[in-house]
Design a protein around this motif. Structure first.
Motif, PDB file in Angstrom:
ATOM      1  N   ALA A 168      50.649  46.208  28.755  1.00  0.00           N
ATOM      2  CA  ALA A 168      51.525  45.282  29.474  1.00  0.00           C
ATOM      3  C   ALA A 168      51.153  43.837  29.184  1.00  0.00           C
ATOM      4  O   ALA A 168      52.028  42.996  28.917  1.00  0.00           O
ATOM      5  N   LEU A 169      49.859  43.506  29.226  1.00  0.00           N
ATOM      6  CA  LEU A 169      49.431  42.134  28.968  1.00  0.00           C
ATOM      7  C   LEU A 169      49.757  41.716  27.548  1.00  0.00           C
ATOM      8  O   LEU A 169      50.175  40.572  27.298  1.00  0.00           O
ATOM      9  N   ASP A 170      49.579  42.617  26.601  1.00  0.00           N
ATOM     10  CA  ASP A 170      49.892  42.294  25.216  1.00  0.00           C
ATOM     11  C   ASP A 170      51.382  42.045  25.033  1.00  0.00           C
ATOM     12  O   ASP A 170      51.796  41.114  24.326  1.00  0.00           O
ATOM     13  N   ALA A 171      52.219  42.850  25.692  1.00  0.00           N
ATOM     14  CA  ALA A 171      53.676  42.676  25.585  1.00  0.00           C
ATOM     15  C   ALA A 171      54.152  41.405  26.265  1.00  0.00           C
ATOM     16  O   ALA A 171      55.186  40.834  25.881  1.00  0.00           O
ATOM     17  N   LEU A 172      53.414  40.932  27.266  1.00  0.00           N
ATOM     18  CA  LEU A 172      53.804  39.727  28.002  1.00  0.00           C
ATOM     19  C   LEU A 172      53.219  38.452  27.416  1.00  0.00           C
ATOM     20  O   LEU A 172      53.397  37.374  27.986  1.00  0.00           O
ATOM     21  N   GLY A 173      52.515  38.566  26.306  1.00  0.00           N
ATOM     22  CA  GLY A 173      52.026  37.367  25.624  1.00  0.00           C
ATOM     23  C   GLY A 173      50.616  36.966  25.987  1.00  0.00           C
ATOM     24  O   GLY A 173      50.326  35.764  26.101  1.00  0.00           O
ATOM     25  N   PHE A 174      49.731  37.933  26.157  1.00  0.00           N
ATOM     26  CA  PHE A 174      48.331  37.595  26.428  1.00  0.00           C
ATOM     27  C   PHE A 174      47.775  36.820  25.232  1.00  0.00           C
ATOM     28  O   PHE A 174      47.975  37.213  24.082  1.00  0.00           O
ATOM     29  N   PRO A 175      47.081  35.695  25.481  1.00  0.00           N
ATOM     30  CA  PRO A 175      46.593  34.869  24.360  1.00  0.00           C
ATOM     31  C   PRO A 175      45.644  35.651  23.460  1.00  0.00           C
ATOM     32  O   PRO A 175      44.776  36.397  23.931  1.00  0.00           O
ATOM     33  N   LEU A 176      45.799  35.475  22.168  1.00  0.00           N
ATOM     34  CA  LEU A 176      45.017  36.242  21.203  1.00  0.00           C
ATOM     35  C   LEU A 176      43.616  35.673  20.994  1.00  0.00           C
ATOM     36  O   LEU A 176      42.656  36.411  20.824  1.00  0.00           O
ATOM     37  N   MET A 177      43.508  34.346  21.006  1.00  0.00           N
ATOM     38  CA  MET A 177      42.219  33.725  20.724  1.00  0.00           C
ATOM     39  C   MET A 177      41.949  32.640  21.756  1.00  0.00           C
ATOM     40  O   MET A 177      42.666  31.642  21.822  1.00  0.00           O
ATOM     41  N   GLU A 178      40.937  32.865  22.561  1.00  0.00           N
ATOM     42  CA  GLU A 178      40.494  31.886  23.547  1.00  0.00           C
ATOM     43  C   GLU A 178      38.990  32.030  23.716  1.00  0.00           C
ATOM     44  O   GLU A 178      38.379  33.004  23.256  1.00  0.00           O
ATOM     45  N   ALA A 179      38.397  31.075  24.429  1.00  0.00           N
ATOM     46  CA  ALA A 179      36.965  31.163  24.702  1.00  0.00           C
ATOM     47  C   ALA A 179      36.691  32.365  25.604  1.00  0.00           C
ATOM     48  O   ALA A 179      37.511  32.703  26.468  1.00  0.00           O
ATOM     49  N   PRO A 180      35.566  33.041  25.431  1.00  0.00           N
ATOM     50  CA  PRO A 180      35.278  34.246  26.223  1.00  0.00           C
ATOM     51  C   PRO A 180      35.289  34.008  27.726  1.00  0.00           C
ATOM     52  O   PRO A 180      35.619  34.904  28.490  1.00  0.00           O
ATOM     53  N   ASP A 181      34.922  32.797  28.178  1.00  0.00           N
ATOM     54  CA  ASP A 181      34.866  32.528  29.603  1.00  0.00           C
ATOM     55  C   ASP A 181      36.123  31.819  30.115  1.00  0.00           C
ATOM     56  O   ASP A 181      36.157  31.332  31.236  1.00  0.00           O
ATOM     57  N   LYS A 182      37.168  31.758  29.298  1.00  0.00           N
ATOM     58  CA  LYS A 182      38.407  31.093  29.701  1.00  0.00           C
ATOM     59  C   LYS A 182      39.126  31.911  30.766  1.00  0.00           C
ATOM     60  O   LYS A 182      39.249  33.129  30.645  1.00  0.00           O
ATOM     61  N   THR A 183      39.612  31.245  31.799  1.00  0.00           N
ATOM     62  CA  THR A 183      40.319  31.933  32.879  1.00  0.00           C
ATOM     63  C   THR A 183      41.771  32.199  32.484  1.00  0.00           C
ATOM     64  O   THR A 183      42.463  31.311  31.986  1.00  0.00           O
ATOM     65  N   ILE A 184      42.214  33.400  32.707  1.00  0.00           N
ATOM     66  CA  ILE A 184      43.601  33.795  32.495  1.00  0.00           C
ATOM     67  C   ILE A 184      44.189  34.142  33.861  1.00  0.00           C
ATOM     68  O   ILE A 184      43.643  34.982  34.586  1.00  0.00           O
ATOM     69  N   TRP A 185      45.289  33.495  34.226  1.00  0.00           N
ATOM     70  CA  TRP A 185      45.941  33.745  35.513  1.00  0.00           C
ATOM     71  C   TRP A 185      47.085  34.741  35.307  1.00  0.00           C
ATOM     72  O   TRP A 185      47.877  34.607  34.379  1.00  0.00           O
ATOM     73  N   ARG A 186      47.151  35.715  36.205  1.00  0.00           N
ATOM     74  CA  ARG A 186      48.130  36.800  36.073  1.00  0.00           C
ATOM     75  C   ARG A 186      49.058  36.835  37.297  1.00  0.00           C
ATOM     76  O   ARG A 186      48.763  37.486  38.296  1.00  0.00           O
ATOM     77  N   PRO A 187      50.180  36.120  37.232  1.00  0.00           N
ATOM     78  CA  PRO A 187      51.121  36.154  38.360  1.00  0.00           C
ATOM     79  C   PRO A 187      51.931  37.449  38.368  1.00  0.00           C
ATOM     80  O   PRO A 187      52.312  37.971  37.315  1.00  0.00           O
ATOM     81  N   HIS A 188      52.181  37.969  39.542  1.00  0.00           N
ATOM     82  CA  HIS A 188      53.009  39.161  39.672  1.00  0.00           C
ATOM     83  C   HIS A 188      53.594  39.216  41.083  1.00  0.00           C
ATOM     84  O   HIS A 188      53.108  38.547  42.008  1.00  0.00           O
ATOM     85  N   LEU A 189      54.614  40.002  41.230  1.00  0.00           N
ATOM     86  CA  LEU A 189      55.317  40.135  42.505  1.00  0.00           C
ATOM     87  C   LEU A 189      55.144  41.548  43.036  1.00  0.00           C
ATOM     88  O   LEU A 189      55.443  42.519  42.340  1.00  0.00           O
ATOM     89  N   HIS A 190      54.661  41.657  44.267  1.00  0.00           N
ATOM     90  CA  HIS A 190      54.642  42.926  44.994  1.00  0.00           C
ATOM     91  C   HIS A 190      55.758  42.887  46.026  1.00  0.00           C
ATOM     92  O   HIS A 190      55.918  41.877  46.729  1.00  0.00           O
ATOM     93  N   ALA A 191      56.499  43.977  46.159  1.00  0.00           N
ATOM     94  CA  ALA A 191      57.648  43.944  47.070  1.00  0.00           C
ATOM     95  C   ALA A 191      57.943  45.319  47.649  1.00  0.00           C
ATOM     96  O   ALA A 191      57.701  46.358  47.008  1.00  0.00           O
ATOM     97  N   ILE A 192      58.476  45.298  48.873  1.00  0.00           N
ATOM     98  CA  ILE A 192      59.068  46.485  49.486  1.00  0.00           C
ATOM     99  C   ILE A 192      60.570  46.400  49.230  1.00  0.00           C
ATOM    100  O   ILE A 192      61.189  45.361  49.490  1.00  0.00           O
ATOM    101  N   VAL A 193      61.154  47.456  48.699  1.00  0.00           N
ATOM    102  CA  VAL A 193      62.583  47.452  48.414  1.00  0.00           C
ATOM    103  C   VAL A 193      63.266  48.554  49.210  1.00  0.00           C
ATOM    104  O   VAL A 193      62.741  49.665  49.351  1.00  0.00           O
ATOM    105  N   ARG A 194      64.407  48.202  49.740  1.00  0.00           N
ATOM    106  CA  ARG A 194      65.279  49.188  50.370  1.00  0.00           C
ATOM    107  C   ARG A 194      66.331  49.562  49.333  1.00  0.00           C
ATOM    108  O   ARG A 194      67.099  48.708  48.886  1.00  0.00           O
TER     109      ARG A 194
END
Length: 457
Positions: A168-194
């Motif tokens: 999933a991360l690879d398909a969404l464009g996870f950066p290929l080359m960054e510093a090992p300690d670089k922070t990656i933020w992962r936004p997502h939505l959790h929801a209850i659906v009727r």
């Protein structure tokens, strides 16, 4: 002793009012509160709020900081949201009608574009639901209540993720080359659906086909059948509003979150907190750029009654402002939504719609008097909503007869029977309302064959 204190809080020993008066948190929650405070500069606005959080004044009022990472405040918020979801929003829904959905968004290297990302996704969801409702009425009863969550990981954590997460991360464009300690933020939505008249598979299939095409970007699971719907909702809301800031925190299944969290808290372990700079970046985005808990909530309601007039249909297809407008007032709870999605405006009696080459002007008569004479809302897409709150002040006082209204310089007299004019005014005395005057002017120009472009009524 800590277990005894926890049982006293949860087993009905204290009343709700007595629990609210207790200033002290559990040891684990107080540790998170102190770490968040220490991660912020001494003069940081959110830190000053947190300093007095929980204090009770002489009148019994409790001060809350409203910082989502503050355990006292997010526990209070999740209690409120749980009550609303169980008692109001999904009060009559059975397990078979509900599902738990997760939608992943592209990873981000910082918070610079986070607001645009989540707002665009919210508009995209509303547009998608509106489009589905036009094609299939089973979507009319679809209802979504969710919250944004921003998780973090280091670049080096990618290899330790599960197979599906890596795909999933690879398909969404996870950066290929960054510093090992670089922070990656992962936004997502959790929801209850009727689900309304749909199945879980149908909703997931359409989302994956039309809007969220990345692998494993959308996950929708039915509610647990062996547990009461209220208990399932409580588990999910607590999962959505957990605000845990440990690097190695294991995220259990959302629908079994309460039991797993209690088991996790019973095991004393050393907590591996997020880096201080990440705490500050997250707090800055939540509290300074956004509006805290309020900006994390996402609601897409059920479709309203389809018996709207033609004018209201024009408005619903042209006006979209993020939240519903009630009683002639513009909502201040959300930023304007200019996506062109359908939006329902409650209790509005539209008298006339006049269009020119610049857009549509919707004129409304509302007989209730408010603090302002008129509200003018620029809602985008070339549409302006003009709400007149005082029909007495917003009128043309005139002693002229109706026939004199049909006079216009350069055109001559228009025969009285050439156009239809209302025989009685809705206003007392010799008064013509602005809406009536606009209607008469439009009828006069139509009857006279005046087709001048660029005219604004």
């Amino acid at each position: 002793m800590e277990q005894l204190q926890a049982d006293m809080m949860t087993k009905g020993v204290f009343t709700r009012h007595e629990r609210r008066q207790m200033k002290y948190l559990t040891k684990a929650n107080e540790a998170q509160r102190q770490y968040v405070k220490a991660a912020l500069p001494a003069n940081h606005l959110a830190r000053r709020w947190m300093e007095t959080c929980g204090e009770v004044d002489d009148y019994g009022n409790i001060d809350y900081c409203g910082v989502p990472l503050c355990p006292r405040c997010h526990m209070r918020e999740r209690a409120v949201q749980t009550g609303k979801a169980i008692k109001k929003i999904f009060c009559d829904a059975a397990n078979e009608e509900l599902a738990f959905a997760t939608i992943l968004l592209p990873p981000q290297l910082d918070f610079a574009g986070m607001t645009d990302l989540v707002e665009n996704e919210k508009r995209r969801l509303r547009t998608f639901i509106d489009r589905q409702r036009k094609k299939d009425h089973r979507w009319d009863d679809f209802h979504l209540l969710g919250w944004w969550e921003i998780d973090r990981m280091s670049f080096g954590d990618f290899e330790t993720c599960g197979r599906n997460t890596r795909i999933a991360l690879d398909a969404l464009g996870f950066p290929l080359m960054e510093a090992p300690d670089k922070t990656i933020w992962r936004p997502h939505l959790h929801a209850i659906v009727r689900k309304g008249g749909l199945t879980t598979e149908e909703i997931a299939s359409v989302l994956r086909k039309e809007t969220h095409t990345a692998k494993y970007q959308v996950d929708i699971q039915p509610f647990r059948a062996y547990r009461d719907a209220g208990d399932n909702i409580q588990n999910i809301v607590r999962y959505c509003l957990k605000f845990r800031i440990e690097c190695d925190y294991k995220r259990p299944d959302a629908q079994d979150f309460i039991e797993a969290e209690q088991a996790d808290e019973a095991k004393p372990t050393e907590r591996n907190w997020w880096p201080a700079e990440d705490i500050r970046a997250y707090v800055d985005w939540l509290c300074l750029e956004r509006s805290g808990f309020q900006s994390l909530r996402v609601v897409i309601g059920q479709a309203k009654d389809k018996s709207a007039s033609g004018v209201q249909r024009v408005m619903s297809s042209s006006i979209s402002i993020g939240e519903e407008i009630e009683d002639g007032k513009k909502s201040t709870n959300a930023m304007p939504d200019r996506s062109g999605t359908r939006h329902h405006i409650n209790e509005m009696k539209v008298s006339h719609v006049v269009s020119d080459m610049n857009g549509i002007f919707v004129v409304e008569d509302n007989r209730s008097v408010s603090r302002s004479n008129a509200d003018i809302f620029d809602v985008g897409n070339g549409v302006t909503l003009i709400v007149y709150n005082n029909i007495v002040q917003d009128t043309n006082w005139t002693d002229a007869s109706k026939s004199s209204l049909l006079q216009r310089p350069g055109v001559g007299n228009i025969p009285a029977g050439a156009i239809a004019v209302s025989k009685t005014s809705r206003c007392a005395g010799s008064v013509v309302s602005l809406a009536e005057r606009l209607r008469n002017i439009a009828d006069i120009r139509q009857a006279s064959g005046d087709q001048r472009g660029g005219a604004t009524y």
